[in-house]
Design an enzyme around this catalytic site. Structure first.
Site, PDB file in Angstrom:
ATOM      1  N   ASN A   7       0.864  -1.169   0.000  1.00 39.12           N
ATOM      2  CA  ASN A   7       0.000   0.000   0.000  1.00 39.12           C
ATOM      3  C   ASN A   7       0.905   1.225   0.000  1.00 39.12           C
ATOM      4  OD1 ASN A   7      -1.810   2.040   0.467  1.00 39.12           O
ATOM      5  ND2 ASN A   7      -2.764   1.105   2.267  1.00 39.12           N
ATOM      6  N   ARG A  94      -2.857  -2.167  -3.135  1.00 37.21           N
ATOM      7  CA  ARG A  94      -4.074  -1.412  -2.877  1.00 37.21           C
ATOM      8  C   ARG A  94      -4.076  -0.210  -3.818  1.00 37.21           C
ATOM      9  NH1 ARG A  94      -5.337   3.225   1.273  1.00 37.21           N
ATOM     10  NH2 ARG A  94      -7.553   3.373   0.886  1.00 37.21           N
ATOM     11  N   HIS A 183     -13.299   2.511   0.638  1.00 36.33           N
ATOM     12  CA  HIS A 183     -13.278   1.457   1.661  1.00 36.33           C
ATOM     13  C   HIS A 183     -13.920   0.163   1.158  1.00 36.33           C
ATOM     14  CE1 HIS A 183     -13.304   4.723   5.041  1.00 36.33           C
ATOM     15  NE2 HIS A 183     -12.058   4.337   4.802  1.00 36.33           N
ATOM     16  N   ARG A 244     -12.384  15.389   8.545  1.00 34.08           N
ATOM     17  CA  ARG A 244     -13.229  15.746   7.387  1.00 34.08           C
ATOM     18  C   ARG A 244     -14.654  16.038   7.844  1.00 34.08           C
ATOM     19  NH1 ARG A 244     -11.670  10.436   4.054  1.00 34.08           N
ATOM     20  NH2 ARG A 244      -9.680  10.328   5.132  1.00 34.08           N
ATOM     21  N   GLU A 386      -8.035  -5.682   5.470  1.00 32.18           N
ATOM     22  CA  GLU A 386      -7.977  -5.364   4.043  1.00 32.18           C
ATOM     23  C   GLU A 386      -6.803  -6.083   3.370  1.00 32.18           C
ATOM     24  OE1 GLU A 386      -8.517  -1.371   5.614  1.00 32.18           O
ATOM     25  OE2 GLU A 386      -9.437  -0.839   3.709  1.00 32.18           O
TER      26      GLU A 386
END
Ligand code: ADP
Length: 405
Positions: A7, A94, A183, A244, A386
């Site tokens: 990743n 990823r 996601h 956020r 993941e």
């Protein structure tokens, strides 16, 4: 069957070497400060029956150098876990954005790299670094197959009415303005895992997956397919996150640009980095600190916490309505799988939907059902993985490509 999962972020390379057939995780690590002096390499590796840690400080000017260092570490006589690079069957990357073209993971070819490059406009903070990682791996171990596992792919099953925004239709055609969702790897992993743990057929389940970490999103999974999700064109929309805003009236931006003479880049920083739990509390983006301060009477942390929970409830209600029911509610990621307090707050006063929590199961459970055992609607806590899903996808895609059984 050993798969290396990579990743590559803007200034980091995260890696994990997995043996899918046997031992599971063999090594994982994180290289931080890529592109800066004194990058830090944290390498965690299996040695006999236990895991050991190694910390190194190196100059890592590029992703290529980072990947070269991690390959050397995997092969290292003292701290390594393999003897020959050919023990690695394939590499899974990823990749945040695959645009509309990818409904599945993809065997990396020149065409796939071009598509990832074409999506840079949609994910400028991510796709360039994924591509750098793919190209570096290609030059360092050229004969090894590579697979891209896209965060967006799982959500490509959303119907038009869910992914379209009500702008003039031409803007969708011209600029790809629509909801993509993110996601996806996590939502897919936990929904499959829930079905397995419950011994149910995924195709018969209506699931809401709550991925609650620094970034956070909900996903409605009906019959194993994502039918809606709270993140949109970018990972800004939906839930309130660490820094956020999540959903808000976009006219606020115009108003603020006018009132405070903000530039585009200042607005971008405001909504992505200075808002969310951090912006409201004025304290931290870290959920643990917010919880602690709220417990000790911090009014703004309490407000941030209440807003966070309220928004999650909003989406659970909406997605239950969109699926005409709910069988399984899953909590995952840093906050979702670790905070029993958060799960309790979200599930409070939701019994009209059949959502209830068993306080003891909720406190003690690391993975599994946390609703009262006889309730038909299952609330579950499932730590996401993941990397494991990326490794499995990588194996599947390479086998499909090569025609291996
Ligand atoms: P990322 O999106 O960066 O992958 P994570 O999934 O690791 O994020 O989640 C990070 C968040 O999880 C942080 O806000 C952190 O405070 C929170 N978290 C981690 N452990 C706990 C815990 N035991 N209780 C509450 N929150 C936790």
């Amino acid at each position: 069957m050993r798969i290396l999962v990579l990743n590559c972020g803007s200034s980091s390379v995260k890696y994990e070497l997995m043996d899918l057939a046997g031992a599971g995780e063999l090594a994982r690590g994180l290289i931080e400060r890529v592109g800066m002096e004194n990058a830090v390499v944290n390498h965690h590796y299996i040695s006999g029956d236990s895991f050991k840690d190694l910390k190194l400080v190196r100059n890592v000017p590029t992703h290529r150098e980072g990947i070269r260092i991690l390959i050397d570490l995997l092969l290292d006589q003292e701290h390594g876990v393999i003897e020959d690079i050919d023990e690695i069957y394939g590499i899974g990357h990823r990749v945040v954005h695959g645009g509309e073209g990818y409904t599945d993971s993809a065997y990396i070819t020149e065409d796939v790299k071009k598509d990832i490059r074409d999506c840079i406009e949609l994910a400028p903070l991510h796709n360039p670094h994924h591509l750098a990682g793919i190209e570096a791996t290609e030059t360092l171990i050229p004969d090894h197959p590579q697979v891209a596992v896209f965060d967006t792919a799982f959500h490509q099953t959303m119907p038009e009415k869910a992914f379209m925004y009500a702008f003039p239709y031409d803007l969708y055609k011209k600029h790809g303005i629509r909801k993509y969702g993110f996601h996806g790897t996590s939502h897919k992993y936990v929904s499959h895992k829930a079905a397995r743990l419950l011994d149910k057929d995924l195709s018969e389940l209506k699931i809401i997956s709550c991925h609650l970490g620094n970034g956070a999103s909900l996903c409605a999974v009906s019959g194993g397919r994502s039918i809606d999700t709270s993140m949109g064109f970018t990972p800004l929309s939906g839930l309130i996150m660490g820094t956020r805003t999540g959903d808000f009236d976009p006219a606020v931006i115009l108003y603020l640009m006018n009132k405070e003479a903000l530039s585009l880049s200042e607005v971008n920083t405001l909504i992505n980095r200075h808002s969310g739990l951090y912006g409201v509390s004025g304290l931290s983006r870290d959920f643990r600190e917010i919880l602690k301060d709220a417990r000790e009477g911090g009014a703004r942390s309490r407000l941030a916490l209440d807003m966070f929970v309220y928004r999650i409830k909003h989406y659970i209600g909406a997605y239950t309505a969109k699926m005409n029911g709910l069988d399984v509610l899953i909590f995952t990621a840093g906050i979702g799988s670790n905070s029993s307090e958060l799960r309790e707050l979200v599930c409070k006063d939701m019994d009209f939907l059949g959502i209830r929590i068993d306080p003891e199961l909720n406190r003690e459970c690391a993975q599994g059902v946390i609703s009262p055992p006889d309730d038909p609607l299952k609330v579950m806590c499932i730590p996401t993985n993941e990397e494991l899903l990326i490794a499995r996808e990588t194996e599947r895609i390479i086998k499909e490509r090569t025609g291996e059984e």
